[in-house]
Design an enzyme around this catalytic site. Structure first.
Site, PDB file in Angstrom:
ATOM      1  N   HIS A 153      30.573  35.943  47.644  1.00 17.07           N
ATOM      2  CA  HIS A 153      31.891  35.840  47.018  1.00 17.07           C
ATOM      3  C   HIS A 153      31.951  36.614  45.694  1.00 17.07           C
ATOM      4  CE1 HIS A 153      35.447  32.930  45.972  1.00 17.07           C
ATOM      5  NE2 HIS A 153      35.843  34.137  46.304  1.00 17.07           N
ATOM      6  N   PHE A 184      39.766  37.263  40.397  1.00 11.13           N
ATOM      7  CA  PHE A 184      40.415  37.980  41.501  1.00 11.13           C
ATOM      8  C   PHE A 184      41.908  38.188  41.240  1.00 11.13           C
ATOM      9  CE2 PHE A 184      42.237  38.373  45.808  1.00 11.13           C
ATOM     10  CZ  PHE A 184      41.456  39.424  46.282  1.00 11.13           C
ATOM     11  N   GLU A 185      42.527  37.285  40.460  1.00  8.60           N
ATOM     12  CA  GLU A 185      43.967  37.378  40.186  1.00  8.60           C
ATOM     13  C   GLU A 185      44.283  38.291  38.997  1.00  8.60           C
ATOM     14  OE1 GLU A 185      42.579  34.229  41.055  1.00  8.60           O
ATOM     15  OE2 GLU A 185      43.425  34.595  43.036  1.00  8.60           O
ATOM     16  N   VAL A 234      32.118  36.131  36.217  1.00  7.64           N
ATOM     17  CA  VAL A 234      31.780  35.920  37.626  1.00  7.64           C
ATOM     18  C   VAL A 234      30.277  35.661  37.710  1.00  7.64           C
ATOM     19  CG1 VAL A 234      31.814  36.899  39.944  1.00  7.64           C
ATOM     20  CG2 VAL A 234      33.668  37.427  38.349  1.00  7.64           C
ATOM     21  N   ILE A 235      29.954  34.457  38.150  1.00  6.11           N
ATOM     22  CA  ILE A 235      28.535  34.066  38.243  1.00  6.11           C
ATOM     23  C   ILE A 235      28.139  34.054  39.713  1.00  6.11           C
ATOM     24  CG2 ILE A 235      26.830  32.283  37.693  1.00  6.11           C
ATOM     25  CD1 ILE A 235      28.701  31.413  35.383  1.00  6.11           C
ATOM     26  N   ARG A 244      26.122  36.626  27.078  1.00  8.56           N
ATOM     27  CA  ARG A 244      27.121  37.698  26.960  1.00  8.56           C
ATOM     28  C   ARG A 244      28.460  37.227  26.396  1.00  8.56           C
ATOM     29  NH1 ARG A 244      23.402  38.644  30.224  1.00  8.56           N
ATOM     30  NH2 ARG A 244      22.762  40.696  30.995  1.00  8.56           N
ATOM     31  N   THR A 281      26.646  32.715  47.957  1.00  3.51           N
ATOM     32  CA  THR A 281      27.388  33.560  48.909  1.00  3.51           C
ATOM     33  C   THR A 281      27.671  34.937  48.302  1.00  3.51           C
ATOM     34  OG1 THR A 281      29.533  32.921  48.070  1.00  3.51           O
ATOM     35  CG2 THR A 281      28.560  31.488  49.746  1.00  3.51           C
TER      36      THR A 281
HETATM   37  N1  INI Z   1      36.437  33.540  39.902  1.00  6.76           N
HETATM   38  C1  INI Z   1      35.855  33.897  38.755  1.00  6.76           C
HETATM   39  O1  INI Z   1      36.537  34.356  37.818  1.00  6.76           O
HETATM   40  N2  INI Z   1      34.504  33.789  38.605  1.00  6.76           N
HETATM   41  C2  INI Z   1      33.703  33.300  39.607  1.00  6.76           C
HETATM   42  O2  INI Z   1      32.477  33.204  39.415  1.00  6.76           O
HETATM   43  C3  INI Z   1      34.297  32.924  40.834  1.00  6.76           C
HETATM   44  N3  INI Z   1      33.485  32.441  41.926  1.00  6.76           N
HETATM   45  O3  INI Z   1      32.251  32.574  41.862  1.00  6.76           O
HETATM   46  O4  INI Z   1      33.982  31.919  42.896  1.00  6.76           O
HETATM   47  C4  INI Z   1      35.708  33.041  40.943  1.00  6.76           C
HETATM   48  N4  INI Z   1      36.331  32.670  42.081  1.00  6.76           N
HETATM   49  C5  INI Z   1      37.759  32.473  42.162  1.00  6.76           C
HETATM   50  C6  INI Z   1      38.518  33.747  42.489  1.00  6.76           C
HETATM   51  O5  INI Z   1      38.550  34.619  41.367  1.00  6.76           O
HETATM   52  C7  INI Z   1      39.971  33.458  42.879  1.00  6.76           C
HETATM   53  O6  INI Z   1      40.612  32.778  41.843  1.00  6.76           O
HETATM   54  C8  INI Z   1      40.077  32.617  44.153  1.00  6.76           C
HETATM   55  O7  INI Z   1      39.322  33.202  45.203  1.00  6.76           O
HETATM   56  C9  INI Z   1      41.564  32.525  44.632  1.00  6.76           C
HETATM   57  O8  INI Z   1      42.075  33.814  44.938  1.00  6.76           O
END
Ligand code: INI
Length: 163
Positions: free
Chosen positions: A92, A61-62, A85-86, A131, A90
């Site tokens: 998310h 997300f960052e 991202v797995i 992958r 949820t």
């Molecule tokens: N971030 C990932 O890179 N992969 C994931 O699978 C993941 N899950 O599943 O939660 C994940 N979450 C963290 C997110 O990217 C942020 O760092 C967090 O929400 C803070 O902003």
């Protein structure tokens, strides 16, 4: 009568290209493998090690914010975002994927710069293993190849007013 078309295609030659890579530390066991694949592909295609900049962020997300800041420096020919991202129980993961892919596309268009989506989205850990350097290849290496091709293609399309 045959007529010649002008066909543009980016060469797979990394000479002189400056590449920025932003890696998400979440699921880092896999992201390290994506980064290794990307580095290997860049170096083997002629990108100089000094021209590769790597930044780490907490999660996928960052990645867009740092990609955007790198784009704003004007010092890169292409940028790559790497993450894994797995899917969990949820929504998310879907939310992260949608936001990150949309942001990469927006940054790419805003800065006229290739921003390569090297975020692997999987249903489970097994698919992530596949992958990040096994059965299904290495998505980091594939992202690096895309970055080189796109950077070289765009060099043939300089930004100018219409002539
Ligand atoms: N971030 C990932 O890179 N992969 C994931 O699978 C993941 N899950 O599943 O939660 C994940 N979450 C963290 C997110 O990217 C942020 O760092 C967090 O929400 C803070 O902003």
């Amino acid at each position: 009568m045959t007529q010649e078309l002008k066909v543009l295609e980016g060469a797979m030659n990394g000479n002189g290209l400056r590449i920025g890579i932003v890696c998400a530390r979440f699921n880092s066991i896999f992201v390290e493998q994506l980064l290794a694949g990307a580095k290997d592909a860049l170096l083997r295609h002629g990108v100089a090690a000094k021209d590769i900049t790597v930044a780490w962020v907490p999660g996928s997300f960052e990645t867009p914010l740092v990609i955007q800041r790198m784009a704003a420096t004007g010092k890169f020919d292409a940028l790559i975002g790497l993450g894994v991202v797995i899917q969990g129980a949820t929504q998310h993961a879907q939310m992260i994927n949608a936001e990150v892919s949309k942001a990469f596309s927006q940054i790419s268009l805003a800065y006229n710069l290739p921003v390569v989506y090297g975020v692997v989205t999987t249903e489970n850990i097994e698919q992530a293993i596949e992958r990040s350097g096994s059965k299904a290849g290495n998505r980091g290496a594939a992202a690096a190849a895309t970055a080189i091709e796109m950077a070289n293609l765009l060099r043939q399309l300089p930004i100018q007013s219409r002539k």
